[in-house]
Design an enzyme around this catalytic site. Sequence first.
Site, PDB file in Angstrom:
ATOM      1  N   ASP A   1     -10.713   2.283  -3.513  1.00 55.47           N
ATOM      2  CA  ASP A   1     -11.354   1.839  -2.269  1.00 55.47           C
ATOM      3  C   ASP A   1     -12.864   1.777  -2.447  1.00 55.47           C
ATOM      4  O   ASP A   1     -13.562   1.194  -1.620  1.00 55.47           O
ATOM      5  CB  ASP A   1     -11.007   2.798  -1.115  1.00 55.47           C
ATOM      6  CG  ASP A   1      -9.586   2.575  -0.615  1.00 55.47           C
ATOM      7  OD1 ASP A   1      -9.043   1.480  -0.842  1.00 55.47           O
ATOM      8  OD2 ASP A   1      -9.023   3.494   0.001  1.00 55.47           O
TER       9      ASP A   1
ATOM     10  N   ASP B   1       0.831  -1.215   0.000  1.00 55.06           N
ATOM     11  CA  ASP B   1       0.000   0.000   0.000  1.00 55.06           C
ATOM     12  C   ASP B   1       0.858   1.254   0.000  1.00 55.06           C
ATOM     13  O   ASP B   1       2.069   1.201   0.249  1.00 55.06           O
ATOM     14  CB  ASP B   1      -0.914  -0.029   1.232  1.00 55.06           C
ATOM     15  CG  ASP B   1      -2.268   0.602   0.968  1.00 55.06           C
ATOM     16  OD1 ASP B   1      -2.360   1.458   0.066  1.00 55.06           O
ATOM     17  OD2 ASP B   1      -3.233   0.252   1.667  1.00 55.06           O
TER      18      ASP B   1
HETATM   19  C1  GLA Z   1      -5.818   1.799   2.139  1.00 52.93           C
HETATM   20  C2  GLA Z   1      -6.293   0.689   1.242  1.00 52.93           C
HETATM   21  C3  GLA Z   1      -7.363  -0.123   1.949  1.00 52.93           C
HETATM   22  C4  GLA Z   1      -6.819  -0.663   3.258  1.00 52.93           C
HETATM   23  C5  GLA Z   1      -6.311   0.484   4.110  1.00 52.93           C
HETATM   24  C6  GLA Z   1      -5.611  -0.020   5.356  1.00 52.93           C
HETATM   25  O1  GLA Z   1      -6.786   2.763   2.288  1.00 52.93           O
HETATM   26  O2  GLA Z   1      -6.747   1.197   0.023  1.00 52.93           O
HETATM   27  O3  GLA Z   1      -7.791  -1.185   1.124  1.00 52.93           O
HETATM   28  O4  GLA Z   1      -5.796  -1.582   3.016  1.00 52.93           O
HETATM   29  O5  GLA Z   1      -5.386   1.288   3.400  1.00 52.93           O
HETATM   30  O6  GLA Z   1      -5.146   1.001   6.147  1.00 52.93           O
END
Ligand code: GLA
Length: 714
Positions: free
Chosen positions: A533, A463
């Site tokens: 997301d 991420d």
């Molecule tokens: C980001 C990702 C999510 C999740 C969060 C965790 O926002 O896009 O899918 O993994 O981080 O903190």
Amino acid sequence: MKIQFYLFALGVAATLFVAENGVANPVAANKFCVSTRNFALNFEVGDDGRLYQRAVGTADGNEKLLRTHESYPQAGDGYVWEPALQVVHADGNTSTALFFESVTRTNDDAGRELTQIKLHDPAYPLEVTLNFRADRERDVVEEWTGIIHHESGAVTLERMASTALLLPPKNVYLTHFFGDWAKEMLTPITEQITPGTKVLDSKMGVRADQFQNPSFVLSLDGPPVENSGRVLAGSLEWSGSFQCAFDDNGENIHALCGVNPFASAYHLNPGETFTTPKMIWVWSANGLGEMSRKLHRWARDFGMRDGHKTRAVLLNNWEATGFEFDFSRIVGLYDPAKALGVELFLLDDGWFGNKYPRVNDHAGLGDWQPNRSRLPDGLAPLATEAVKRGLRFGIWMEPEMVNPKSELFEQHPDWVIRQPKRALELQRNQLVLDLTRPKVQAFEWQSIQNILGVPDISYAKWDCNRYLTQPGSSYLAPDRQSHLWIDYVNALYALMDKTAQAFPDTELMLCSGGGGRVDYGALKYFHEFWPSDNTDPTQRVPMQWDYSYFFPPMAIASHVTHWGNRPMHFACSVAMSARFGMDLDLNKLSAQDKAICAGAISAYKRIRDVTQLGDLYRLENPHEGFRGALDFVSPDRARTVVFVFQLKDGPQSPVHPQGLDPAKNYTIHELNPAPGRAAIPQEGKTFTGEVLMRDGIVPSCAHAVEASVIELGS
Ligand code: GLA
């Protein structure tokens, strides 16, 4: 090997080297082209010794060459429009003039020829190489530039484009994709390029995308359509600040793409080579559909990892538990997952940090030790328990980041990217570590090895939850601060490359606070990306449609969640059309929803070789009508899967599949039909591909948030 080139005695000696098996043979030529089966970039050396290009898609090779036709235009010596190259020489001269020197061609791989055009500045020891790798069958050309000099001191590159492709002056349309967090790619915009300069860019440093993806379509026969017209997709392999400038000077148009020149002056020492990121061009004379299928095939072979292996059914705990979990809560998710048919479990954020536990997004990033109260024996038992129950195990990490509330930041406050004398600006309570600093590179690499080295971990989500807003490095010298944007991304790629090499069997998901890093620069080290997301399936239908112009559906992670509170059948059907996963607390599902999920998983397993390894045909555009429809055709054309996603109430009109073998027989079967809906009229019947493509298939859906997934098998 066939090479198209033309011999013209125009008074300038030029050399074309033709190579078999990597051996170059010189041939004199002043006109030459980089060609694939259906596409050509035509170059010509002018009487003045400069390199010119004929506009893409134009037949006439005899019109007079003007400075506006220059192939890789340089600033400061007569060219007054947007340059591809702008250099300040060691002696302060701000002009560059490039003259043609030679062209070589190397058949480095069957059907993938490398053409290298060398240009030099007669007044300075500066050499520029334009590189083109042409994939003959897929009509894909990758293009990049190398710059080297031997001046008395550093030269400053102010602009250094990867490409400066020449397009005809009129009737060129640009389609690009605007977005934001949770709306990535959701706003396609098609506009005619008109005199002036249209710029698509990002100034975010550690991600290319969020507002604007570095991928676009140029169309030469009006706004692009699915199955006709000449279209050229462009996609820059770069995960940092980029710029694509479409410079229409009234005579013709240059498409200049590369690293963003914004604040990025690069001081190049004598003898060093600056290599730009690669630009991918994909040509089709038959519209967007064929363009995407060619690009998907290229991507499965060269643009991503393991593009010929189907993907496992994944369950992620993020939407189910957020940060609220411990060992037993996670293990409690395994058996229901296995019972439903899940194959891989992904543990998301929240598993690490001790002095500053990662129990929310305020603390702990950078302290990659498992939290002792949540996971007293570390990660290994979680992974082992999963494997014991027949599930693979994956883990979330964000190696580039740090919370100020962390032991890492306490120990190394100078390791972050920030501007001195400015109030520290946090995003999601975090900062970016300065990857130009060798100690940070070593720290991140060690952290990755510690995490991925845990036995039984075979998947990871990488991420990146913020971008750069205060681009200062305490490692780089004051006169090298502008290198940060470029050196960061190159150091990141080195880290990703090492990771891919050291953990060849570990699948990697590319995520960036949603879809902030969706580009082929990073994807080549990864198996898939997290597009957004936003997992509301009504939004995912158009979003996945837009991503599919450039990226194969097998790379587009699509998880079933409760976002939007849509019917489970609709959510599952949408996720099944890409790389299927779930992000649900299975223990909390109703019996009916569980049955729908189980049915979707088993259907997905049945069709994934078709949807992931076959060809995509986009049938009905969800941006335009009341529904979206796609089909996938297996490489042998024996099997097809049709997806229909109803976004608004509408007539139950037939959907017309494409790509079938007209002569083959296909038997129709709706997969995992929604409970309570009547069987489709053609269920169980057999028709030829010709009839199906002509008459269509009536899906079972007619109302908003209904879907129908239909298999056509032989
Ligand atoms: C980001 C990702 C999510 C999740 C969060 C965790 O926002 O896009 O899918 O993994 O981080 O903190």
